[in-house]
Motif scaffolding. Structure first.
Motif, PDB file in Angstrom:
ATOM      1  N   ARG A 172       0.837  -1.205   0.000  1.00 59.00           N
ATOM      2  CA  ARG A 172       0.000   0.000   0.000  1.00 59.00           C
ATOM      3  C   ARG A 172       0.876   1.262   0.000  1.00 59.00           C
ATOM      4  N   GLN A 173       1.911   1.237   0.855  1.00 57.81           N
ATOM      5  CA  GLN A 173       2.809   2.393   0.945  1.00 57.81           C
ATOM      6  C   GLN A 173       3.588   2.599  -0.350  1.00 57.81           C
ATOM      7  N   LEU A 174       4.086   1.519  -0.926  1.00 50.74           N
ATOM      8  CA  LEU A 174       4.835   1.638  -2.179  1.00 50.74           C
ATOM      9  C   LEU A 174       3.935   2.140  -3.307  1.00 50.74           C
ATOM     10  N   ALA A 175       2.682   1.691  -3.329  1.00 51.91           N
ATOM     11  CA  ALA A 175       1.751   2.152  -4.358  1.00 51.91           C
ATOM     12  C   ALA A 175       1.443   3.636  -4.203  1.00 51.91           C
ATOM     13  N   GLN A 176       1.366   4.106  -2.976  1.00 53.46           N
ATOM     14  CA  GLN A 176       1.157   5.539  -2.746  1.00 53.46           C
ATOM     15  C   GLN A 176       2.340   6.360  -3.234  1.00 53.46           C
ATOM     16  N   MET A 177       3.528   5.789  -3.126  1.00 52.66           N
ATOM     17  CA  MET A 177       4.741   6.506  -3.529  1.00 52.66           C
ATOM     18  C   MET A 177       4.986   6.446  -5.031  1.00 52.66           C
ATOM     19  N   ARG A 178       4.765   5.305  -5.638  1.00 50.63           N
ATOM     20  CA  ARG A 178       5.148   5.107  -7.037  1.00 50.63           C
ATOM     21  C   ARG A 178       3.985   4.864  -7.987  1.00 50.63           C
ATOM     22  N   GLY A 179       2.765   4.850  -7.454  1.00 51.21           N
ATOM     23  CA  GLY A 179       1.592   4.781  -8.313  1.00 51.21           C
ATOM     24  C   GLY A 179       1.339   3.401  -8.894  1.00 51.21           C
ATOM     25  N   VAL A 180       0.706   3.404 -10.079  1.00 52.22           N
ATOM     26  CA  VAL A 180       0.227   2.172 -10.693  1.00 52.22           C
ATOM     27  C   VAL A 180       1.364   1.245 -11.112  1.00 52.22           C
ATOM     28  N   GLU A 181       2.571   1.769 -11.195  1.00 52.37           N
ATOM     29  CA  GLU A 181       3.728   0.939 -11.562  1.00 52.37           C
ATOM     30  C   GLU A 181       3.875  -0.262 -10.635  1.00 52.37           C
ATOM     31  N   ILE A 182       3.622  -0.061  -9.353  1.00 49.78           N
ATOM     32  CA  ILE A 182       3.765  -1.151  -8.380  1.00 49.78           C
ATOM     33  C   ILE A 182       2.761  -2.255  -8.674  1.00 49.78           C
ATOM     34  N   TYR A 183       1.535  -1.870  -8.952  1.00 50.69           N
ATOM     35  CA  TYR A 183       0.524  -2.886  -9.263  1.00 50.69           C
ATOM     36  C   TYR A 183       0.902  -3.660 -10.527  1.00 50.69           C
ATOM     37  N   LEU A 184       1.332  -2.965 -11.549  1.00 53.87           N
ATOM     38  CA  LEU A 184       1.673  -3.628 -12.809  1.00 53.87           C
ATOM     39  C   LEU A 184       2.849  -4.584 -12.634  1.00 53.87           C
ATOM     40  N   ARG A 185       3.778  -4.216 -11.766  1.00 50.47           N
ATOM     41  CA  ARG A 185       4.920  -5.099 -11.506  1.00 50.47           C
ATOM     42  C   ARG A 185       4.497  -6.347 -10.747  1.00 50.47           C
ATOM     43  N   LEU A 186       3.569  -6.183  -9.822  1.00 57.28           N
ATOM     44  CA  LEU A 186       3.175  -7.295  -8.963  1.00 57.28           C
ATOM     45  C   LEU A 186       2.035  -8.110  -9.559  1.00 57.28           C
ATOM     46  N   GLN A 187       1.326  -7.558 -10.519  1.00 56.09           N
ATOM     47  CA  GLN A 187       0.103  -8.171 -11.025  1.00 56.09           C
ATOM     48  C   GLN A 187       0.253  -9.645 -11.415  1.00 56.09           C
ATOM     49  N   PRO A 188       1.239 -10.032 -12.226  1.00 53.97           N
ATOM     50  CA  PRO A 188       1.326 -11.454 -12.610  1.00 53.97           C
ATOM     51  C   PRO A 188       1.477 -12.381 -11.412  1.00 53.97           C
ATOM     52  N   ARG A 189       2.320 -11.987 -10.473  1.00 52.88           N
ATOM     53  CA  ARG A 189       2.537 -12.817  -9.277  1.00 52.88           C
ATOM     54  C   ARG A 189       1.290 -12.865  -8.415  1.00 52.88           C
ATOM     55  N   LEU A 190       0.615 -11.743  -8.256  1.00 55.18           N
ATOM     56  CA  LEU A 190      -0.577 -11.684  -7.419  1.00 55.18           C
ATOM     57  C   LEU A 190      -1.718 -12.510  -8.010  1.00 55.18           C
ATOM     58  N   ILE A 191      -1.941 -12.366  -9.314  1.00 50.92           N
ATOM     59  CA  ILE A 191      -3.007 -13.130  -9.972  1.00 50.92           C
ATOM     60  C   ILE A 191      -2.709 -14.627  -9.895  1.00 50.92           C
ATOM     61  N   ALA A 192      -1.457 -14.989 -10.092  1.00 53.73           N
ATOM     62  CA  ALA A 192      -1.077 -16.400 -10.020  1.00 53.73           C
ATOM     63  C   ALA A 192      -1.310 -16.956  -8.617  1.00 53.73           C
ATOM     64  N   SER A 193      -1.031 -16.146  -7.596  1.00 53.42           N
ATOM     65  CA  SER A 193      -1.239 -16.594  -6.218  1.00 53.42           C
ATOM     66  C   SER A 193      -2.715 -16.821  -5.931  1.00 53.42           C
ATOM     67  N   ILE A 194      -3.553 -15.902  -6.378  1.00 50.74           N
ATOM     68  CA  ILE A 194      -4.993 -16.035  -6.135  1.00 50.74           C
ATOM     69  C   ILE A 194      -5.549 -17.252  -6.873  1.00 50.74           C
ATOM     70  N   GLU A 195      -5.209 -17.380  -8.146  1.00 47.92           N
ATOM     71  CA  GLU A 195      -5.732 -18.503  -8.930  1.00 47.92           C
ATOM     72  C   GLU A 195      -5.204 -19.836  -8.416  1.00 47.92           C
ATOM     73  N   GLY A 196      -3.943 -19.857  -7.969  1.00 45.73           N
ATOM     74  CA  GLY A 196      -3.352 -21.098  -7.499  1.00 45.73           C
ATOM     75  C   GLY A 196      -3.887 -21.573  -6.165  1.00 45.73           C
ATOM     76  N   ASN A 197      -4.416 -20.634  -5.354  1.00 49.13           N
ATOM     77  CA  ASN A 197      -4.899 -20.994  -4.026  1.00 49.13           C
ATOM     78  C   ASN A 197      -6.408 -21.015  -3.909  1.00 49.13           C
ATOM     79  N   PHE A 198      -7.101 -20.792  -5.021  1.00 49.42           N
ATOM     80  CA  PHE A 198      -8.545 -20.625  -4.928  1.00 49.42           C
ATOM     81  C   PHE A 198      -9.262 -21.919  -4.563  1.00 49.42           C
ATOM     82  N   ASP A 199      -8.817 -23.019  -5.091  1.00 52.71           N
ATOM     83  CA  ASP A 199      -9.488 -24.296  -4.848  1.00 52.71           C
ATOM     84  C   ASP A 199      -8.636 -25.181  -3.957  1.00 52.71           C
ATOM     85  N   ARG A 200      -9.312 -26.049  -3.216  1.00 52.99           N
ATOM     86  CA  ARG A 200      -8.627 -26.994  -2.330  1.00 52.99           C
ATOM     87  C   ARG A 200      -8.440 -28.304  -3.076  1.00 52.99           C
ATOM     88  N   GLU A 201      -7.290 -28.510  -3.617  1.00 52.86           N
ATOM     89  CA  GLU A 201      -7.024 -29.745  -4.358  1.00 52.86           C
ATOM     90  C   GLU A 201      -6.650 -30.864  -3.390  1.00 52.86           C
TER      91      GLU A 201
END
Length: 489
Positions: free
Chosen positions: A106-135
């Protein structure tokens, strides 16, 4: 603490010591006490030392200290290094560390804007999709709203259990790996970035948030609606219009969730949703959201009830009755659905809302729906939970007083129920039955008075021969669950 001693306590195994050390660091930074003698270098070195710690207390302290220190850091690549640590620890084994990662993001996004989200987006989406179901277990989807279970299958004791084809029932508070904290990280990024992130939240990202709102784990659903609150906070004007009906539909599901915490989170998101729209957009969403917002003003959980009352006043101002009358078909349909919910608190609130609807809303808007509403109340009057019966008992009396002609169809059945509940072992139920009969006498005059007086003459004297100790429910325990007494072992 002096001479930067507080840095040593950031990884202490006692929470209070870590918290005091962090507060001391924040105070020193705000007062400018870390600008001389190489203090910033010491803090930076200590932060990375903590982030590499094998103990979770150290890693948590490191991320929280980094959040406090980031705006004051002088090293040109400090925030870049922190971002790498955030990516690497997004799925840390300790949930408290993962939550601290979100705060730093949150703090880094306030300082550097949308760049932080774009950098983290692939990893974040992969984490959510990978943990969504209980295999490898495949689960049937739970009806998280609790509004569709048929009355014949209703049992309050099954709330919170998820049906699983292979393993049977399982509680919906079971952990779901990193899913909840990854959504927390997304929430922090949305809040930190602000409106600039709106154009980067496409169908895939919004779809993941919407999936969380139906997740079997109630903590994930709660976090999903808190993320929705952040999303609604940044969607304003033109950004909101394309998703207007979609968001309203999802918020409606949360406002009817079985769990109070989820319902509260959805209520918070709903307020933010209405704050971002004009009058025309509000009118478009009212048929979906108005019934649920209205019912939650009577919900048993105090936090939900008070927050919903406050939101109602903010959104509706002095037009609440007008909107309920305009949305009467949707309001009536939802109230009847709620009266059959697999949740005693919802059924109780529905009874209170039906009584309010018949007493306070323009009669011409309600009259066509009175037979269905009375049928729902009579059904709740026979409920196994005494708080529901109590609410239905009082509501029926108010409804008969407001619509005496329409109520004659069920009046004989209501007389039997009221008289029977004058003998109930719960004093408030007896009182509600007596008050309701008083309203009936006011509505129907001598005819009703004669019927009530005849019953009193026949039964009032029976109190003199009543046993000192009641034996009727001797086989029942002296405690109740959801207002239903269990048999003694």
């Amino acid at each position: 603490m002096s001479d930067m001693e507080f840095l040593a306590g950031l990884d202490d195994n006692k929470h209070l010591v870590r918290e005091r050390s962090l507060l001391a660091l924040e105070k020193a930074l705000q007062e400018g006490g870390c600008k001389e003698g190489g203090a910033t270098e010491k803090i930076e070195a200590r932060v990375f030392e903590l982030l590499d710690s094998p103990a979770w207390e150290g890693r948590q302290g490191g991320f929280l200290a980094a959040k406090a220190f980031a705006p004051y850091a002088q090293s040109p690549n400090f925030s870049e290094r922190l971002l790498e640590y955030c990516i690497n620890h997004l799925e840390d084994v300790e949930s408290r560390v993962r939550l601290a990662v979100g705060e730093l993001l949150r703090q880094l996004a306030q300082m550097r804007g949308v760049e932080i989200y774009l950098r983290l987006q692939p990893r974040l989406i992969a984490s959510i999709e990978g943990n969504f179901d209980r295999e490898p277990v495949e689960q049937e989807q739970e009806d998280s709203s609790g509004q569709q279970s048929p009355r014949s299958l209703r049992s309050d004791t099954t709330i919170g259990l998820i049906w699983n084809k292979q393993t049977g029932l399982r509680h919906d508070t079971e952990g779901w790996k990193c899913l909840e904290t990854s959504f927390k990280a997304m929430q922090c990024l949305i809040e930190g970035t602000g409106e600039a992130i709106a154009q980067h939240l496409g169908e895939n990202e919004r779809g993941l948030i919407y999936r969380a709102l139906l997740h079997p784990n109630r903590f994930v659903r709660e976090t999903g609606f808190l993320t929705m609150n952040s999303l609604c906070g940044i969607l304003r004007g033109a950004n909101l219009l394309p998703q207007l009906e979609e968001l309203a539909g999802w918020l409606a599901k949360g406002l009817a969730d079985n769990w109070s915490q989820v319902r509260y989170a959805a209520s918070v998101a709903t307020r933010a949703f209405f704050e971002g729209m004009d009058e025309e957009s509000r009118a478009q969403c009212m048929p979906v959201l108005c019934p649920r917002m209205c019912l939650n003003r009577y919900y048993v959980a105090e936090g939900v009830r008070l927050y919903s009352q406050s939101t109602w006043a903010l959104v509706m101002e002095d037009r609440g009755r007008e909107w309920v009358a305009r949305c009467a078909p949707q309001v009536v349909g939802y109230y009847i659905e709620a009266s059959q919910a697999n949740n005693h608190a919802v059924r109780e609130a529905a009874c209170a809302c039906i009584a309010e609807l018949m007493n306070k809303i323009e009669a011409s808007a309600v009259a066509p729906h009175v037979p269905r509403l009375l049928a729902a109340l009579v059904d709740c009057f026979k409920d196994e939970s005494w708080p529901v019966r109590d609410a239905a008992c009082a509501a029926c009396g108010k409804c008969v007083g407001s619509f005496p002609e329409e109520s004659k169809v069920v009046l004989d059945e209501l007389y039997d129920l009221w008289f029977a509940h004058l003998w109930d072992n719960i004093w408030s139920v007896r009182e509600s039955a007596a008050v309701a009969l008083g309203r009936v006498v006011q509505a129907y005059g001598d005819e009703a008075a004669a019927k009530v007086v005849a019953w009193l003459k026949e039964n009032l004297a029976k109190a003199l021969v009543q046993p000192k100790d009641s034996k009727k429910f001797a086989e029942m325990a002296n405690t109740t669950t959801f207002g239903v007494a269990a048999r003694r072992p």
